[in-house]
Scaffold this motif. Sequence first.
Motif, PDB file in Angstrom:
ATOM      1  N   ARG A   1      -0.321   0.725  -1.368  1.00 13.78           N
ATOM      2  CA  ARG A   1      -0.685  -0.688  -1.362  1.00 13.78           C
ATOM      3  C   ARG A   1       0.188  -1.668  -1.957  1.00 13.78           C
ATOM      4  O   ARG A   1       0.765  -2.618  -1.406  1.00 13.78           O
ATOM      5  CB  ARG A   1      -2.216  -0.873  -1.769  1.00 13.78           C
ATOM      6  CG  ARG A   1      -2.872  -2.091  -1.029  1.00 13.78           C
ATOM      7  CD  ARG A   1      -4.376  -2.092  -1.231  1.00 13.78           C
ATOM      8  NE  ARG A   1      -4.742  -3.177  -0.630  1.00 13.78           N
ATOM      9  CZ  ARG A   1      -4.960  -3.541   0.644  1.00 13.78           C
ATOM     10  NH1 ARG A   1      -4.573  -2.736   1.451  1.00 13.78           N
ATOM     11  NH2 ARG A   1      -5.335  -4.660   1.068  1.00 13.78           N
TER      12      ARG A   1
ATOM     13  N   LYS B   1       3.357  -1.735  -0.206  1.00  9.42           N
ATOM     14  CA  LYS B   1       3.243  -2.008   1.258  1.00  9.42           C
ATOM     15  C   LYS B   1       4.067  -1.189   1.971  1.00  9.42           C
ATOM     16  O   LYS B   1       4.723  -1.266   2.927  1.00  9.42           O
ATOM     17  CB  LYS B   1       3.608  -3.431   1.654  1.00  9.42           C
ATOM     18  CG  LYS B   1       2.477  -4.573   0.974  1.00  9.42           C
ATOM     19  CD  LYS B   1       2.889  -6.062   1.448  1.00  9.42           C
ATOM     20  CE  LYS B   1       1.826  -7.043   0.975  1.00  9.42           C
ATOM     21  NZ  LYS B   1       1.441  -6.980  -0.506  1.00  9.42           N
TER      22      LYS B   1
ATOM     23  N   VAL C   1      -2.782  -4.953   5.532  1.00 12.43           N
ATOM     24  CA  VAL C   1      -2.249  -3.709   4.978  1.00 12.43           C
ATOM     25  C   VAL C   1      -3.037  -2.519   5.429  1.00 12.43           C
ATOM     26  O   VAL C   1      -4.377  -2.658   5.310  1.00 12.43           O
ATOM     27  CB  VAL C   1      -2.112  -3.827   3.509  1.00 12.43           C
ATOM     28  CG1 VAL C   1      -1.667  -2.585   2.986  1.00 12.43           C
ATOM     29  CG2 VAL C   1      -1.161  -5.105   2.874  1.00 12.43           C
TER      30      VAL C   1
ATOM     31  N   ASP D   1      -5.172   0.911   5.363  1.00 11.06           N
ATOM     32  CA  ASP D   1      -5.889   1.244   4.284  1.00 11.06           C
ATOM     33  C   ASP D   1      -6.143   2.879   4.037  1.00 11.06           C
ATOM     34  O   ASP D   1      -6.354   3.171   3.009  1.00 11.06           O
ATOM     35  CB  ASP D   1      -7.151   0.726   4.263  1.00 11.06           C
ATOM     36  CG  ASP D   1      -8.379   1.156   5.328  1.00 11.06           C
ATOM     37  OD1 ASP D   1      -7.701   1.515   6.453  1.00 11.06           O
ATOM     38  OD2 ASP D   1      -9.302   0.760   5.243  1.00 11.06           O
TER      39      ASP D   1
END
Length: 147
Positions: A69, A72, A96, A98
């Motif tokens: 995360r 990215k 983003v 998940d």
Amino acid sequence: MSEATESSPATSRRTLLCGAAAVLAAGGTVTLAGCGSSGDSSAKSSAPKGPVDLGPATDVPVGGGKVFREQKIVVTQPAEGQFKAFSAKCTHAGCVVDQVKKQQIQCPCHGSRFAIADGSVQDGPAPTPLPAYAVTVEGGNLKVTPS
């Protein structure tokens, strides 16, 4: 009429809608996407520069993947020893992704799903595949170079 009132910028429709949504969200849990202003540099995130070390390749399961995360980036392993890397920003609204589940990269905002093998759209509303990145394994660690 005061000068401050005359020189104040008008409230944009986006600001008004995001503010209203935030007020409504205070009473429950609501996830919003796309409320950043076009001039807000924090809302825009560019791909990391140069190779990024993401840690042990063993952290990415065969037939699945892992979302990094903070960077990215999402890395998948469609077949044993075959690693793929993609931007983790959904091509629909920039959320983003998940998770990687059922051999699909999943976006929580509007339900887009992408194939772990090539980042192609499996279920919309995303209009285009996730951008692919170069990935190698060096010393057992994943090294990803964003395009």
